[in-house]
Design a protein around this motif. Structure first.
Motif, short mmCIF file in Angstrom:
data_model
loop_
_atom_site.label_atom_id
_atom_site.label_comp_id
_atom_site.label_asym_id
_atom_site.label_seq_id
_atom_site.Cartn_x
_atom_site.Cartn_y
_atom_site.Cartn_z
N LEU B 109 32.78 30.93 35.00
CA LEU B 109 31.97 31.38 36.13
C LEU B 109 32.52 30.83 37.45
O LEU B 109 32.69 31.57 38.43
N VAL B 110 32.85 29.55 37.46
CA VAL B 110 33.38 28.95 38.68
C VAL B 110 34.79 29.48 38.96
O VAL B 110 35.13 29.84 40.09
N ALA B 111 35.61 29.59 37.90
CA ALA B 111 37.01 29.99 38.07
C ALA B 111 37.14 31.42 38.56
O ALA B 111 38.03 31.73 39.36
N VAL B 112 36.26 32.32 38.10
CA VAL B 112 36.35 33.72 38.51
C VAL B 112 36.23 33.83 40.03
O VAL B 112 36.98 34.56 40.68
N HIS B 113 35.30 33.08 40.60
CA HIS B 113 35.11 33.14 42.05
C HIS B 113 36.30 32.56 42.80
O HIS B 113 36.77 33.13 43.79
N ALA B 114 36.80 31.42 42.30
CA ALA B 114 37.95 30.81 42.98
C ALA B 114 39.17 31.71 42.87
O ALA B 114 39.91 31.90 43.84
N ALA B 115 39.37 32.29 41.68
CA ALA B 115 40.54 33.15 41.46
C ALA B 115 40.46 34.39 42.36
O ALA B 115 41.48 34.85 42.88
N TYR B 116 39.27 34.91 42.54
CA TYR B 116 39.07 36.07 43.42
C TYR B 116 39.51 35.71 44.84
O TYR B 116 40.24 36.47 45.49
N ALA B 117 39.11 34.53 45.31
CA ALA B 117 39.51 34.10 46.65
C ALA B 117 41.03 33.97 46.75
O ALA B 117 41.64 34.43 47.71
N PHE B 118 41.65 33.36 45.73
CA PHE B 118 43.11 33.18 45.77
C PHE B 118 43.85 34.50 45.68
O PHE B 118 44.90 34.68 46.28
N SER B 119 43.30 35.43 44.90
CA SER B 119 44.02 36.67 44.66
C SER B 119 43.85 37.68 45.79
O SER B 119 44.76 38.44 46.07
N ARG B 120 42.70 37.70 46.42
CA ARG B 120 42.41 38.81 47.33
C ARG B 120 42.20 38.42 48.80
O ARG B 120 41.99 39.29 49.62
N PHE B 121 42.22 37.14 49.10
CA PHE B 121 41.91 36.73 50.48
C PHE B 121 43.05 35.93 51.08
O PHE B 121 43.78 35.25 50.37
N GLU B 122 43.17 36.03 52.40
CA GLU B 122 44.04 35.14 53.16
C GLU B 122 43.13 34.26 54.00
O GLU B 122 42.22 34.75 54.64
N PHE B 123 43.34 32.97 53.96
CA PHE B 123 42.50 32.10 54.78
C PHE B 123 43.27 30.82 55.06
O PHE B 123 44.18 30.45 54.32
#
Lengths: 315, 299
Positions: B109-123
């Motif tokens: 559950l935690v990893a899915v959200h973090a992976a989404y940020a790493f895969s789809r966002f620039e920040f």
């Protein structure tokens, strides 16, 4: 990882242009990205950064954990462990254990991967062998330890096999003979750890284009030459990153030693992990144990830096 | 011809087989050498596991019979029945399952959200956070053990499930994030774009679009975290105190510590303790190996 994310930039720009102002769009994206990361960041802060700070702090004091008012003693505990012969033994044993294990993991893993990559056998045969080869890695380390204690028992099956084949003349005490114990735990570690390399290298081998080998054959390169000028260079990135990871993991090994020899006989298999554990939870010397835990951390950090830089270079 | 040498090379055999032999003969030699190599490897990898299985079906006095017999005449399942009738030992299994399943689900559950940020966002700070996540894999467990002991006792979680679950989540999270990010990176970005143009929020894109098509990734990550939690020994040993909180690996160690322990029972417990991971792996190995190697192999 970052290779893919660079490609994401046009998407971000595109999304930004959809919103009223570009900057607001990007700001909102940053905000939601950090939102998605927040559980991870909180967990890592509380259960990674804080404990590392704590252990460093503990190592500079006396009377930690068991006593309500610790006193600051500076580097005294570091001096204590650096002059402790058992610590020296642990350092040396860990180095032997780690390098011997990882070198063997690589050699055996590569050999098995190349055998499994053959085209001379039907796929189902290779699938069966692959399943057998992966078995040792799927076993819990505690179970591996118990199993090998049974096998290496003086009255056990290993002595019987080696005795009847004439390799040894008398039964050996594999895990309690000071001359053999370190060799024995390395052997167990080799058996338990090679499949990780094997799986990664097999995937790597399957990714090498056939044209390379064909071109080399046309140029008259023999099998040995093809292996050294194509296979190894093509696998090199995997070998380096898996090798560094394996060095890190093997240096953390605790259960395997703890449940076979417990670090004995005569400190011959004492590792940094068992040394630290005994200091903390058997002698309740939490400050001394913290100092050696910090030393272990620093040594691992050197490997970790190498690993991260290597991954970066590959991205 | 060229191809043939490639085959010989790839089989690991064929060395020196270039003179005077017909092509078919050379192929056959290479095949036989490969098979011999595979069989030797199979004995090395499989024999200890078979020995475990065979010992678990022996009556205890026969475990060290001389000469050792692979198949005993007095085949018995008493080792298994005594485990299944011993509430204390069953409890080890219950604890292991409970902790490993909770860890796999929560970590996912935690990893899915973090992976989404790493895969789809620039920040800003993305690279740094990424490096931190990778580095966490390298922190020695024994270094964390001492402060964790202090923290867990302070938090009142000593000798309780949440203490173990929380600890294992942190240990498994980096792997879960790295594997899941790798998986999300394989999914086409057009999916998110289309949804975003339709006005779906980022959260909606993750839950309504990416997660439903990520079964293989979720399965392999969940399995790997389950396996890590199932196998963990050091923290389970240190953060639990009583029998009713021990997990299988620590339970095995405790049985070993008793003076008159039964080897056949230890082996039966080892067989039962290996089963969950073996079963999961058998069913999901395609996903699993793909997920494992996605981080390692890049084309």
């Amino acid at each position: 990882m970052s290779k893919q994310t660079l490609e994401a930039e046009p998407v971000v720009k595109h999304a930004a242009s959809l919103s009223s102002t570009a900057s607001k769009g990007v700001g909102r994206r940053t905000f939601s990205a950090l939102g998605f990361l927040s559980p991870t960041l909180i967990l890592l802060a509380v259960l990674m950064a804080l404990p590392i700070g704590m252990v460093i702090w503990y190592s500079l004091q006396n009377n930690v954990i068991t006593n309500p008012d610790p006193e600051f003693v500076g580097l005294r505990h570091y001096r204590a462990i650096l002059t402790d012969p058992t610590f020296h033994a642990a350092l040396k044993n860990t180095a032997v254990f780690v390098f011997a294990s990882v070198a063997a993991h690589l050699v055996i893993g590569l050999t098995f991967a190349m055998l499994l990559n053959t085209r001379l056998l039907p796929p189902w045969v290779k699938a069966v062998f692959r399943a057998i080869f992966v078995l040792p890695w799927l076993m819990t380390v505690a179970i591996v330890a118990v199993l090998w204690r049974l096998i290496m028992n003086p009255n056990g099956v290993l002595n019987y096999v080696l005795d009847t084949t004439g390799i040894i003349s008398e039964p050996q005490e594999w895990l309690s003979d000071p001359r053999l114990a370190l060799f024995s735990v390395v052997l167990i570690s080799i058996w338990n750890g090679y499949p990780f390399f094997m799986i990664s290298l097999l995937a790597g081998l399957q990714g090498i284009p056939d044209e390379l080998y064909e071109a080399a054959s046309v140029d008259g390169a023999g099998p040995i030459r093809r292996f050294s000028s194509i296979t190894i260079p093509q696998l090199q990135p995997i070998i380096i990153s898996m090798g560094l990871l394996d060095l890190i993991w093997t240096s953390h090994q605790f259960a395997l030693i703890w449940m076979t020899t417990g670090g004995g006989p005569l400190d011959r298999t004492e590792m940094l992990s068992t040394y630290t554990y005994k200091n903390a939870f058997m002698q309740y010397q939490f400050s001394t144990a913290s100092a050696s835990a910090v030393v272990v951390l620093v040594l691992t950090a050197l490997l970790a830096v190498a690993y991260v830089r290597h991954q970066r270079a590959r991205d | 011809m060229a191809q043939d040498k490639t085959l010989a090379h790839r089989s690991g055999g064929g060395a020196g087989a270039r003179t005077g032999m017909s092509r078919a003969a050379r192929r056959r030699t290479a095949m036989i050498l490969t098979l011999i190599g595979l069989l030797v490897g199979a004995v090395f990898a499989g024999a200890p596991v078979l020995w475990m299985l065979s010992s678990s079906f022996k009556p205890n006095p026969e475990v060290f019979a001389y000469p050792p017999r692979f198949l005993t005449e007095s085949f018995t399942i008493e080792a298994y029945t005594s485990i299944l009738n011993d509430p204390r030992q069953l409890r080890f299994f219950f604890n292991s399952y409970l902790v490993a399943i909770c860890v796999a689900l929560l970590s996912l559950l935690v990893a899915v959200h973090a992976a989404y940020a790493f895969s789809r966002f620039e920040f800003p700070g993305k690279r740094l956070i990424n490096v931190i996540v990778i580095s966490v894999q390298a922190v020695p467990p024994v270094t964390l053990l001492i402060p964790y002991f202090g923290l867990i006792v302070t938090l009142g979680l000593y000798n309780r499930y949440p203490g173990l679950i929380l600890t294992y989540m942190v240990l498994t999270l980096p792997y879960a994030i790295i594997m899941m990010t790798g998986y999300f990176n394989t999914l086409p970005r057009e999916l998110d774009e289309a949804a975003r143009v339709d006005g779906t929020s980022s959260f909606g894109v993750l839950w309504r679009i990416l997660i439903p098509i990520s079964a293989p990734g979720l399965v392999s990550v969940g399995m790997y975290t389950f396996m890590l939690a199932w196998n963990e020994f050091l923290f389970a040993l240190t953060l639990t105190r009583t029998d009713n909180m021990r997990t299988v690996p620590v339970g095995i160690q405790m049985l070993m510590g008793q003076h008159s322990f039964d080897w056949n029972q230890m082996m039966a417990m080892s067989v039962l303790g290996s089963l969950p991971v073996l079963v999961l792996f058998t069913f999901f190995q395609r996903y699993f190996i793909g997920g494992m190697t996605s981080g390692a192999v890049k084309h």
